[in-house]
Motif scaffolding. Sequence first.
Motif, PDB file in Angstrom:
ATOM      1  N   VAL A  98     -10.730   1.069  -6.338  1.00 36.31           N
ATOM      2  CA  VAL A  98     -10.127   0.863  -5.005  1.00 36.31           C
ATOM      3  C   VAL A  98     -10.705  -0.386  -4.389  1.00 36.31           C
ATOM      4  O   VAL A  98      -9.669  -1.211  -4.131  1.00 36.31           O
ATOM      5  CB  VAL A  98     -10.600   1.816  -4.000  1.00 36.31           C
ATOM      6  CG1 VAL A  98     -10.290   1.435  -2.430  1.00 36.31           C
ATOM      7  CG2 VAL A  98     -10.195   3.392  -4.511  1.00 36.31           C
ATOM      8  N   VAL A 134      -0.850   3.152  -3.066  1.00 38.85           N
ATOM      9  CA  VAL A 134      -2.050   4.058  -2.681  1.00 38.85           C
ATOM     10  C   VAL A 134      -1.609   5.517  -3.572  1.00 38.85           C
ATOM     11  O   VAL A 134      -2.539   6.040  -3.906  1.00 38.85           O
ATOM     12  CB  VAL A 134      -2.003   4.267  -1.374  1.00 38.85           C
ATOM     13  CG1 VAL A 134      -0.763   5.225  -0.623  1.00 38.85           C
ATOM     14  CG2 VAL A 134      -3.324   4.913  -0.893  1.00 38.85           C
ATOM     15  N   TYR A 135      -0.613   5.811  -3.977  1.00 38.33           N
ATOM     16  CA  TYR A 135      -0.394   7.141  -4.580  1.00 38.33           C
ATOM     17  C   TYR A 135      -0.747   6.983  -6.059  1.00 38.33           C
ATOM     18  O   TYR A 135      -1.631   7.603  -6.549  1.00 38.33           O
ATOM     19  CB  TYR A 135       1.358   7.345  -4.467  1.00 38.33           C
ATOM     20  CG  TYR A 135       1.652   8.453  -5.454  1.00 38.33           C
ATOM     21  CD1 TYR A 135       1.470   9.863  -4.969  1.00 38.33           C
ATOM     22  CD2 TYR A 135       2.258   8.141  -6.382  1.00 38.33           C
ATOM     23  CE1 TYR A 135       1.721  10.531  -6.128  1.00 38.33           C
ATOM     24  CE2 TYR A 135       2.507   8.974  -7.529  1.00 38.33           C
ATOM     25  CZ  TYR A 135       2.589  10.417  -7.122  1.00 38.33           C
ATOM     26  OH  TYR A 135       2.936  11.303  -8.211  1.00 38.33           O
ATOM     27  N   TRP A 151       0.836  -1.196  -0.063  1.00 34.15           N
ATOM     28  CA  TRP A 151      -0.051  -0.025  -0.094  1.00 34.15           C
ATOM     29  C   TRP A 151       0.962   1.407   0.027  1.00 34.15           C
ATOM     30  O   TRP A 151       0.580   2.315  -0.626  1.00 34.15           O
ATOM     31  CB  TRP A 151      -0.841  -0.057   1.066  1.00 34.15           C
ATOM     32  CG  TRP A 151      -2.228  -0.663   0.817  1.00 34.15           C
ATOM     33  CD1 TRP A 151      -2.611  -1.619   1.481  1.00 34.15           C
ATOM     34  CD2 TRP A 151      -3.214  -0.326   0.151  1.00 34.15           C
ATOM     35  NE1 TRP A 151      -3.903  -2.015   0.947  1.00 34.15           N
ATOM     36  CE2 TRP A 151      -4.395  -0.963  -0.066  1.00 34.15           C
ATOM     37  CE3 TRP A 151      -3.510   0.976  -0.795  1.00 34.15           C
ATOM     38  CZ2 TRP A 151      -5.329  -1.112  -0.640  1.00 34.15           C
ATOM     39  CZ3 TRP A 151      -4.363   0.971  -1.425  1.00 34.15           C
ATOM     40  CH2 TRP A 151      -5.513   0.046  -1.566  1.00 34.15           C
ATOM     41  N   GLY A 207      -1.068  11.572  -3.935  1.00 37.33           N
ATOM     42  CA  GLY A 207      -1.781  11.172  -5.231  1.00 37.33           C
ATOM     43  C   GLY A 207      -2.895  12.267  -5.614  1.00 37.33           C
ATOM     44  O   GLY A 207      -3.240  12.505  -6.632  1.00 37.33           O
ATOM     45  N   ILE A 258       1.074   5.757   4.641  1.00 34.91           N
ATOM     46  CA  ILE A 258       0.191   5.269   3.507  1.00 34.91           C
ATOM     47  C   ILE A 258      -0.916   6.534   3.370  1.00 34.91           C
ATOM     48  O   ILE A 258      -1.243   6.986   2.059  1.00 34.91           O
ATOM     49  CB  ILE A 258      -0.571   4.125   3.847  1.00 34.91           C
ATOM     50  CG1 ILE A 258       0.549   2.848   3.700  1.00 34.91           C
ATOM     51  CG2 ILE A 258      -1.718   3.947   3.043  1.00 34.91           C
ATOM     52  CD1 ILE A 258      -0.208   1.480   4.464  1.00 34.91           C
ATOM     53  N   ALA A 259      -1.267   7.021   4.531  1.00 36.58           N
ATOM     54  CA  ALA A 259      -2.201   8.275   4.398  1.00 36.58           C
ATOM     55  C   ALA A 259      -1.462   9.438   3.714  1.00 36.58           C
ATOM     56  O   ALA A 259      -2.091  10.296   2.933  1.00 36.58           O
ATOM     57  CB  ALA A 259      -2.734   8.777   5.840  1.00 36.58           C
ATOM     58  N   ARG A 284       0.831   9.347   1.240  1.00 37.62           N
ATOM     59  CA  ARG A 284       0.883   8.813   0.086  1.00 37.62           C
ATOM     60  C   ARG A 284      -0.241   9.007  -0.576  1.00 37.62           C
ATOM     61  O   ARG A 284      -0.454   9.452  -1.918  1.00 37.62           O
ATOM     62  CB  ARG A 284       1.408   7.358  -0.052  1.00 37.62           C
ATOM     63  CG  ARG A 284       2.893   7.314   0.337  1.00 37.62           C
ATOM     64  CD  ARG A 284       3.831   7.660  -0.934  1.00 37.62           C
ATOM     65  NE  ARG A 284       4.061   6.717  -1.956  1.00 37.62           N
ATOM     66  CZ  ARG A 284       4.286   6.849  -3.055  1.00 37.62           C
ATOM     67  NH1 ARG A 284       4.990   7.784  -3.467  1.00 37.62           N
ATOM     68  NH2 ARG A 284       4.214   5.830  -3.685  1.00 37.62           N
ATOM     69  N   ALA A 285      -1.413   8.935  -0.077  1.00 36.83           N
ATOM     70  CA  ALA A 285      -2.843   9.068  -0.546  1.00 36.83           C
ATOM     71  C   ALA A 285      -2.932  10.431  -0.932  1.00 36.83           C
ATOM     72  O   ALA A 285      -3.653  10.893  -2.004  1.00 36.83           O
ATOM     73  CB  ALA A 285      -3.898   8.492   0.255  1.00 36.83           C
ATOM     74  N   VAL A 310      -4.735   6.557  -6.352  1.00 40.38           N
ATOM     75  CA  VAL A 310      -5.672   7.910  -6.090  1.00 40.38           C
ATOM     76  C   VAL A 310      -5.144   8.709  -7.492  1.00 40.38           C
ATOM     77  O   VAL A 310      -6.259   9.468  -7.876  1.00 40.38           O
ATOM     78  CB  VAL A 310      -5.237   8.606  -4.778  1.00 40.38           C
ATOM     79  CG1 VAL A 310      -5.905   9.719  -4.786  1.00 40.38           C
ATOM     80  CG2 VAL A 310      -5.466   7.559  -3.642  1.00 40.38           C
TER      81      VAL A 310
END
Length: 512
Positions: free
Chosen positions: A224, A67-68, A63, A123, A116-117, A119-120, A71
């Motif tokens: 997703v 994740v990047y 992830w 994105g 992870i957050a 990186r989101a 998104v």
Amino acid sequence: MSATASISLPGTEEGPRVGARGWAALVVLMLPVLLVSVDNTVLSFALPEISTALRPSGVEQLWIIDVYPLVLAGLLVTMGTLGDRFGRRRLLLIGATGFALVSALAAFAPTAALLIAARAALGFFGAMLMPSTLSLLRSVFQNRDQRRLAIAIWAAAFSAGSALGPIVGGLLLEHFAWGSVFLVAVPVLIPLLILAPILVPESRDPNPGRIDPISIAMSMATMVPVVYAIKEFAVHGITPLVVILVVLGVGVGVLFVRRQLRAETPMLDMALFRRGMFSGAILVNLLSVVALVGFLYYVSQHLQLVLGLKPVQAGLALIPGMAMMIVSGLIVVPIARRVRPQVLVPAALVFSLAGYLVVAFTTHAHGVAPLIVAFVLLGIGIGAAETVSNELILAAAPPEKAGAASAVSETAFELGAVLGTTILGGIITAFYRNSLVVPDGVPQAVAARATETLAGAFSAAEQLPEALGAALRQAAAEAFGTGVMVTSLIGGLLVICAAVIAALTLGRRLGR
């Protein structure tokens, strides 16, 4: 994205030629392009250090990378629409500001979940950068010849950035902590924020399509669940959750397509996909990126962990392959005017297939040379195939749909990056876990950590006596090698699928 994705854009108008100011604007707009492309490869080199510092699980490790682009891919078309409506330069500046701020926060993330957050969020803001830069170039360079040259240079920044990624990552990680690969975005984007309002004029579509929040939500609700299902399957196999996620994603995807077909101004024009050459080129591009990113996911860990290279040494080992990717993308352009794409693309992909076979049959070799050779072969095939397929994506679309075609091409690239680490990376993780035989005498807590990821095993080995630690590292390397061998054969099958699709659908020459 390939280095020549937009060389032959539609348009015949002879507008006014720009001077030094226009070319200065091009330099400014190149900054986010280089940044995003560098980010696609630099993080893979930081992954071993991130794994050691934050100790992510196998799923969390995937992830962190996925994740990047997930998104980013889900929002590219949406952000292009917002830029048309509210101003492309304005959206670019908002995206650059957010990207710089979040990059600074990501550099100091204390846990895998927070990284992870971050990186989101990267994105989200990154999706504001790419469509805006291309649209602004079209408004700055109104003369057809100058615009084609500018867009060719803009697109070449992707390959250049990919080649620089391993070098930049290696140099940073050689002297600084893993957070430096995120902090590098700040000094790159500050000149953009200062100079863009001075050099780049604002532009917007005088007749933009309406914003469709439902379509935006449905596009994300399609991607997703499916990607998450693939991740879960790689770790836990077929479970009720995996089935539910697949059904949900596919179901929403069907509804999304139906909504676009019925909408007066759809977010994504589905009529483009009725053109066989367009759909075929998209699939070739997608599978090529899956093969490339999946290879990089493996090789970055093998070079640093199994072979023990320093980050900068590992980065230098990949430069020949990256260079051949750029060279083959340029060389194939004149060849493509004489050889039909349905022959040229499969021929190019034979090199990529050979690269994967080299990896499959030299998995347990303890030298760098086989990996260099394999990546050179892979780079020759991918560089040529992506150049031709991206040209055909635009050539197959009518002039009034050139913007939508570009957005679809970008989305395919980012989705391929997601699936490369998700599918191939997930398969490697699954085989690693099933194949790892923990040596006798390793404490249960240490063994549990070792079975999560290769980096976890090498980190755990440092806590053991020298002989036992060496045995654990050897067992982990062999288990990882087993996963790589199987995954390389699967990667080769994906390349064969791309070649078959090209032979069946790409029936027209470039420039004809």
